[in-house]
Design a protein around this motif. Structure first.
Motif, PDB file in Angstrom:
ATOM      1  N   GLY A 254      58.153  19.480  11.459  1.00 22.96           N
ATOM      2  CA  GLY A 254      56.983  19.649  10.587  1.00 22.96           C
ATOM      3  C   GLY A 254      57.245  20.612   9.457  1.00 22.96           C
ATOM      4  O   GLY A 254      58.144  21.461   9.520  1.00 22.96           O
TER       5      GLY A 254
ATOM      6  N   MET B 290      59.320  17.990   8.099  1.00 28.84           N
ATOM      7  CA  MET B 290      58.392  16.918   8.470  1.00 28.84           C
ATOM      8  C   MET B 290      59.006  15.531   8.203  1.00 28.84           C
ATOM      9  O   MET B 290      59.801  15.354   7.296  1.00 28.84           O
ATOM     10  CB  MET B 290      57.048  17.103   7.776  1.00 28.84           C
TER      11      MET B 290
ATOM     12  N   GLY C 290      47.096  14.240   6.042  1.00 32.38           N
ATOM     13  CA  GLY C 290      47.570  14.238   7.428  1.00 32.38           C
ATOM     14  C   GLY C 290      47.007  13.062   8.194  1.00 32.38           C
ATOM     15  O   GLY C 290      46.969  11.928   7.699  1.00 32.38           O
TER      16      GLY C 290
ATOM     17  N   GLU D  34      49.628   9.932  20.619  1.00 31.74           N
ATOM     18  CA  GLU D  34      50.927   9.283  20.338  1.00 31.74           C
ATOM     19  C   GLU D  34      51.956   9.724  21.379  1.00 31.74           C
ATOM     20  O   GLU D  34      52.702   8.904  21.928  1.00 31.74           O
ATOM     21  CB  GLU D  34      51.418   9.673  18.936  1.00 31.74           C
TER      22      GLU D  34
ATOM     23  N   MET E  35      55.059  18.765  17.035  1.00 31.70           N
ATOM     24  CA  MET E  35      55.125  18.187  15.688  1.00 31.70           C
ATOM     25  C   MET E  35      53.747  18.302  15.046  1.00 31.70           C
ATOM     26  O   MET E  35      52.745  17.892  15.636  1.00 31.70           O
ATOM     27  CB  MET E  35      55.514  16.721  15.772  1.00 31.70           C
TER      28      MET E  35
ATOM     29  N   GLU F 260      41.742  21.838  17.423  1.00 30.00           N
ATOM     30  CA  GLU F 260      42.156  20.509  16.957  1.00 30.00           C
ATOM     31  C   GLU F 260      40.972  19.572  17.073  1.00 30.00           C
ATOM     32  O   GLU F 260      40.439  19.370  18.172  1.00 30.00           O
ATOM     33  CB  GLU F 260      43.307  20.000  17.836  1.00 30.00           C
TER      34      GLU F 260
ATOM     35  N   GLN G 240      44.182  11.907   8.821  1.00 31.70           N
ATOM     36  CA  GLN G 240      43.103  11.060   8.280  1.00 31.70           C
ATOM     37  C   GLN G 240      43.677   9.788   7.625  1.00 31.70           C
ATOM     38  O   GLN G 240      43.117   8.707   7.754  1.00 31.70           O
ATOM     39  CB  GLN G 240      42.294  11.869   7.256  1.00 31.70           C
TER      40      GLN G 240
ATOM     41  N   GLY H 233      43.349  15.021  17.258  1.00 32.78           N
ATOM     42  CA  GLY H 233      44.759  15.212  17.600  1.00 32.78           C
ATOM     43  C   GLY H 233      45.451  13.884  17.849  1.00 32.78           C
ATOM     44  O   GLY H 233      45.661  13.492  19.002  1.00 32.78           O
ATOM     45  N   LEU H 234      45.816  13.196  16.746  1.00 31.40           N
ATOM     46  CA  LEU H 234      46.495  11.906  16.919  1.00 31.40           C
ATOM     47  C   LEU H 234      47.844  12.093  17.597  1.00 31.40           C
ATOM     48  O   LEU H 234      48.266  11.254  18.383  1.00 31.40           O
ATOM     49  CB  LEU H 234      46.687  11.226  15.555  1.00 31.40           C
ATOM     50  N   THR H 235      48.518  13.219  17.289  1.00 35.69           N
ATOM     51  CA  THR H 235      49.839  13.415  17.907  1.00 35.69           C
ATOM     52  C   THR H 235      49.720  13.456  19.429  1.00 35.69           C
ATOM     53  O   THR H 235      50.640  13.045  20.128  1.00 35.69           O
ATOM     54  CB  THR H 235      50.513  14.729  17.429  1.00 35.69           C
TER      55      THR H 235
ATOM     56  N   TYR I 233      59.362  10.664  19.763  1.00 31.49           N
ATOM     57  CA  TYR I 233      58.634  10.926  21.011  1.00 31.49           C
ATOM     58  C   TYR I 233      59.406  10.329  22.209  1.00 31.49           C
ATOM     59  O   TYR I 233      59.561  10.954  23.249  1.00 31.49           O
ATOM     60  CB  TYR I 233      57.250  10.264  20.990  1.00 31.49           C
TER      61      TYR I 233
ATOM     62  N   VAL J 229      59.308   8.536  13.781  1.00 31.11           N
ATOM     63  CA  VAL J 229      58.500   9.469  14.565  1.00 31.11           C
ATOM     64  C   VAL J 229      58.218   8.884  15.959  1.00 31.11           C
ATOM     65  O   VAL J 229      58.318   9.571  16.981  1.00 31.11           O
ATOM     66  CB  VAL J 229      57.174   9.788  13.818  1.00 31.11           C
TER      67      VAL J 229
ATOM     68  N   LYS K 183      47.232  24.936  13.136  1.00 30.23           N
ATOM     69  CA  LYS K 183      48.117  24.151  14.009  1.00 30.23           C
ATOM     70  C   LYS K 183      48.978  25.066  14.889  1.00 30.23           C
ATOM     71  O   LYS K 183      49.504  24.638  15.909  1.00 30.23           O
ATOM     72  CB  LYS K 183      49.017  23.233  13.190  1.00 30.23           C
TER      73      LYS K 183
HETATM   74  N1  UDP Z   1      53.068  13.164  11.447  1.00 28.96           N
HETATM   75  C1  UDP Z   1      54.201  12.571  10.995  1.00 28.96           C
HETATM   76  N2  UDP Z   1      55.262  13.362  10.696  1.00 28.96           N
HETATM   77  C2  UDP Z   1      55.242  14.702  10.845  1.00 28.96           C
HETATM   78  C3  UDP Z   1      54.064  15.319  11.295  1.00 28.96           C
HETATM   79  C4  UDP Z   1      52.986  14.508  11.597  1.00 28.96           C
HETATM   80  O1  UDP Z   1      54.289  11.342  10.855  1.00 28.96           O
HETATM   81  O2  UDP Z   1      56.252  15.348  10.562  1.00 28.96           O
HETATM   82  C5  UDP Z   1      51.912  12.290  11.772  1.00 28.96           C
HETATM   83  C6  UDP Z   1      51.618  12.217  13.263  1.00 28.96           C
HETATM   84  O3  UDP Z   1      52.441  11.238  13.871  1.00 28.96           O
HETATM   85  C7  UDP Z   1      50.138  11.888  13.274  1.00 28.96           C
HETATM   86  C8  UDP Z   1      49.608  12.573  12.023  1.00 28.96           C
HETATM   87  O4  UDP Z   1      50.722  12.829  11.196  1.00 28.96           O
HETATM   88  O5  UDP Z   1      49.941  10.493  13.180  1.00 28.96           O
HETATM   89  C9  UDP Z   1      48.922  13.899  12.325  1.00 28.96           C
HETATM   90  O6  UDP Z   1      47.661  13.649  12.834  1.00 28.96           O
HETATM   91  P1  UDP Z   1      46.860  14.689  13.730  1.00 28.96           P
HETATM   92  O7  UDP Z   1      45.570  14.072  14.025  1.00 28.96           O
HETATM   93  O8  UDP Z   1      47.669  15.089  14.906  1.00 28.96           O
HETATM   94  O9  UDP Z   1      46.692  15.998  12.833  1.00 28.96           O
HETATM   95  P2  UDP Z   1      46.165  16.263  11.335  1.00 28.96           P
HETATM   96  O10 UDP Z   1      47.375  16.394  10.495  1.00 28.96           O
HETATM   97  O11 UDP Z   1      45.278  15.144  10.947  1.00 28.96           O
HETATM   98  O12 UDP Z   1      45.406  17.535  11.427  1.00 28.96           O
END
Ligand code: UDP
Ligand code: LCN
Length: 807
Positions: free
Chosen positions: A602, A640, A294, A676, A570, A668, A296, A671-673, A651, A647, A577
């Motif tokens: 997702g 997903m 994910g 973003e 997402m 969380e 990371q 929380g990159l989302t 947004y 993606v 989540k």
């Molecule tokens: N993401 C994506 N497509 C999806 C779901 C998530 O590209 O269908 C990407 C999202 O844009 C973000 C990352 O996966 O860059 C998820 O990072 P986040 O820190 O929110 O959560 P993690 O999955 O690391 O717990």
């Protein structure tokens, strides 16, 4: 402030009868462990029922409010009390005698253990205690300074190093003489062999450079400078080189935290970086959504690009013609499931020289493990992996790296093994520690054996945290929580794994090794919806079709009224989540259903495509809710999406509908989302548990929601959408607030500059404090061999057993 024991005792004695009744209530809950909410709610209930006004504002209320957890054992109530951020005390109340006394952390932990494993609680158990190694090491004092370790260290260093200016100066010269880039000597040559010589040469060089035009390249004065004992690294041009030398002269005359930081910040120390991320599928395409894969991966790839840019720029400024080398080291998976994870070496797109290096996991007999392995089962492979990785990176780089960055528990452990073997500065990044995600997962570690194997993971965490030269956290709360909640690292301060060992002092969040360096969102992909000229038309059409089209291929639900704004979420589809939680709040709020459509991106639509039982449950629950509430015309669920450009456009497309982004996670880490969505201009509602609570300023750059109170969260969204109808500019204000917040605090440029500064400061600190650190390194080594290895071997046996049994 902790109430004094005497005040508490006096209070309990004075109000004996009422206090007795309150404490009886706690006993009558018939629970072994009482959580903060049990203690607090019972107290409130009790006060609301009787005439106990004296309890308000009393030392007893102070104690109850600060208690995080308690153990009820016959007539004793043991309390772990968090008086303020990471400041703990332990108390015992005799509920019959109404007497209170302070107890030690060991006594408290033993009390907890007695509930679970009485035999080992009273037997002879290993106490892990790193406190004695603190001797002489600096510690922050104020909670507000936590996470600003480097600033503190600069102050400390400038004092300590130059307490005796001669000794400090000599040490600094020794350090300067270490630097090389391949065969090239940097900064000072053999000609400068004493502090006196350094000071004289600096004077002469400054005088010489002062007469040259500032823009004259170093190469044109290199000969003159070498005669004075100086080699490249001071600056690409005369002006900058003079500045750097002035900084050093000032520092040798009157050291201050500021000139220590500025001088160290310019030293060319880092040319080769290794970034460890063993688990999951680490690749540049088609990996998101695969198990254990994910944010990371997104974080590291963006981090590499930003670091490379910053290193090139810094080398240019310092006048060094060396190409930076970054290797992301991960696991090679022969059965790569359509990804590139079976390729040993892969260039990283968007960089000049960074590469992914993949090294396989091997069984004890040396055979390559062909398939993906869950992150909870990687432990038996890591040591062999580390040894092979060391060989591979030495071969790739032609030398040892200058800096190693670990990621997550497994990467951090491998980083600490490598750092120890090669004598390289190590930094850890947790991303998300598992410990705070699962209640009492330490105490009930036996229940997790076989599946999560948390005991082994927490052991690895303790080793890696303590071995690291510094630790990067994305937010303050990750380290030390909030005034009311415990930080992820703080939870490693004291805990118990009954029957294994007891941690009396595991990590101290007041240690200056902690630094907050927040990640960003790739600015080429995630940008505000209003920047229309940057938005590719084809993607816009594709996204419109995906969201508002009728195709049910890899989608569920077709939106009936396409004019409504979208509530967009997402994430990976798993329990933490909480996508099904959000769907349920939406389903149960008719006014919200009326006002907005729900778009979830997702996971997978078929439960049988899920990789673990938690995912299966989430997928099943999502379908169940849609069926039960007849949501097919109001909900659109897309599988997903792996293409990040798509993606990014998603947004922005949602922002075009004047929609909002919702992040409903139970917890969380960062929380990159969230960032973003915010930088795309989407008003964002995100969980108040974890990083988003700090990223968002409630009501200014988004909103906090409590995932445990879904109705209130739905109301909050509804209220916002209603305000947007009534008040011109309301949506735009929040949208702009989010964009500004991210641009101010969460960018990769800020990240890379700070990260490189930290690597230099802690590199210097490691050099200065090397001898003292040896002591704790030996202790950790013992812990690794006697505890970690045994646990990892046990997991290997368990797995072999399962394989034999065909499970
Ligand atoms: N993401 C994506 N497509 C999806 C779901 C998530 O590209 O269908 C990407 C999202 O844009 C973000 C990352 O996966 O860059 C998820 O990072 P986040 O820190 O929110 O959560 P993690 O999955 O690391 O717990
Ligand atoms: C892991 C998580 O769970 C997220 O909260 C982070 O944003 C991500 O890693 C990147 O650090």
């Amino acid at each position: 402030m902790p109430p004094l024991i005497d005040d508490l005792s006096a209070f309990l004695q004075k109000y004996r009868d009422s206090a007795y009744l309150l404490l009886r209530r706690y006993r009558e809950l018939h629970k072994d462990f009482l959580l903060q909410s049990d203690l607090h709610d019972t107290f409130e209930q009790f006060c609301s029922e009787g005439d106990v006004s004296a309890f308000r504002g009393s030392p007893l209320e102070g104690l109850i409010n600060a208690a995080q957890v308690s153990v009820v054992r016959s007539s004793s109530l043991l309390l772990a009390v968090r008086w303020s951020v990471a400041r703990w005390g332990f108390m015992q109340i005799d509920m019959d005698q109404l007497e209170v006394r302070e107890i030690s952390v060991r006594q408290f932990l033993q009390g907890m253990e007695r509930v679970i494993d009485p035999e080992s609680a009273d037997g002879f158990t290993l106490d892990l205690d790193l406190k004695p190694f603190e001797r002489g090491f600096p510690r922050l004092r104020e909670a507000r300074s936590i996470g600003h370790g480097a600033e503190y260290l600069n102050r400390y260093l400038s004092n300590r190093l130059f307490r005796e200016i001669e000794t400090g100066g000599r040490k600094l010269l020794e350090f300067l003489r270490l630097h090389r880039a391949g065969e090239q000597t940097l900064l000072v040559n053999q000609g400068i062999d004493s502090l006196e010589r350094l000071i004289d040469s600096l004077r002469s060089a400054e005088e010489f450079l002062g007469k040259q035009p500032a823009e004259r390249p170093w190469s044109e004065v290199a000969g003159e400078m070498a005669r004075r004992g100086f080699e490249p690294g001071w600056g690409g041009a005369v002006g900058r080189a003079r500045d750097t030398m002035n900084l050093l002269s000032d520092l040798l005359e009157a050291p201050s935290p500021d000139n220590v930081a500025r001088f160290l910040g310019r030293i060319p120390m880092i040319f080769n970086i290794v970034i460890m991320s063993p688990h999951g599928y680490f690749g540049q395409a088609d990996v998101l959504g695969k198990p254990d894969t994910g944010g990371q991966v997104v974080y590291i790839l963006d981090q590499v690009r930003a670091l490379e840019r910053a290193m090139i720029e810094s080398n240019r400024k310092q006048g060094i013609d060396v190409t930076p080398n970054i290797l992301v080291v991960t696991r090679l998976i022969p059965e790569a499931e359509g990804t590139t994870c079976n390729i040993p070496l892969e260039p990283i797109i968007g960089t000049q020289h960074a590469r992914i290096l993949r090294v396989p996991f091997r069984s004890e007999s040396g055979e390559i493990v062909p398939h993906w392995i869950s992150r909870f089962l990687v432990w038996p492979y890591l040591e062999r992996f580390a040894v092979e990785v060391e060989r591979e990176i030495r071969a790739e780089l032609g030398d040892r790296p200058d800096f190693i960055v670990g990621n997550y528990s497994d990467g951090n452990l491998v980083a600490s093994i490598l750092s120890q073997r090669m004598g390289v500065t190590q930094c850890n990044i947790a991303h998300a520690l598992e410990k705070t995600k699962y209640l009492f997962s330490d105490l009930y570690w036996k229940d997790h054996e076989g599946e999560h194997n948390f005991a082994c993971q927490y052991t690895a965490d303790l080793i890696a945290m303590n071995a690291a030269d510094f630790i990067i956290a994305s937010t303050y709360q990750e380290i030390a929580g909030t005034p009311d909640s415990i930080g992820q690292y703080e939870s490693y301060q004291a805990f118990s794994l009954p029957g294994l060992y007891r941690v009396l002092y595991g990590i101290d969040v007041y240690d200056p090794k902690f630094n907050i360096v927040s990640p960003g969102a790739d600015a080429n992909v995630f940008f505000p919806y209003g920047e229309t000229q940057r938005r590719p038309n084809e993607l816009q059409n594709l996204v419109a079709e995906m969201v508002h089209g009728d195709s049910l291929e890899r989608a569920r639900g077709v939106l009936a009224d396409k004019s409504k704004p979208l509530l967009f979420a997402m994430s990976r589809i798993d329990h933490i989540k909480n996508p099904s939680g959000l769907l349920e709040w939406y389903a149960n709020c008719p006014a919200l259903r009326e006002r907005a459509n729900f778009l979830f991106v997702g996971g997978m639509l078929q439960p049988d495509e899920a990789s673990d039982p938690e995912q299966v449950e989430q997928v099943r629950r999502m379908h169940e809710l849609i069926d039960e509430h007849g949501l097919d015309g109001q909900v659109r669920w897309l599988e997903m999406q792996a293409d990040k450009h798509l993606v990014g456009e998603l947004y922005r497309y949602v922002a075009d509908t004047r929609g909002v982004f919702v992040q409903p996670a139970l917890f969380e880490a960062f929380g990159l989302t969230v960032i973003e969505a915010m930088v795309s201009g989407l008003p964002t509602f995100a969980t108040c548990y974890g990083g988003p609570a700090e990223i968002i300023v409630d009501g200014v750059s988004g909103f906090h929601i409590d995932p445990n109170h879904g109705d209130a969260a739905a109301e909050k969204m509804l209220d916002f959408l209603a305000r947007c109808d009534a008040e011109a500019g309301c949506w735009e204000r929040l949208s702009q607030g989010g964009i500004e917040r991210v641009n101010e605090r969460y960018t990769w440029t800020l990240y890379a500059d700070r990260m490189l500064k930290l690597s230099r400061i802690y590199g210097f600190w490691k050099f200065i404090s090397n001898i003292e650190r040896e002591e704790s390194a030996r202790y950790l080594e013992m812990f690794y061999f006697l505890m970690y290895r045994r646990m990892a071997d046990k997991i290997a046996e368990q797995e072999a057993e399962r394989e034999r049994a065909g499970v």
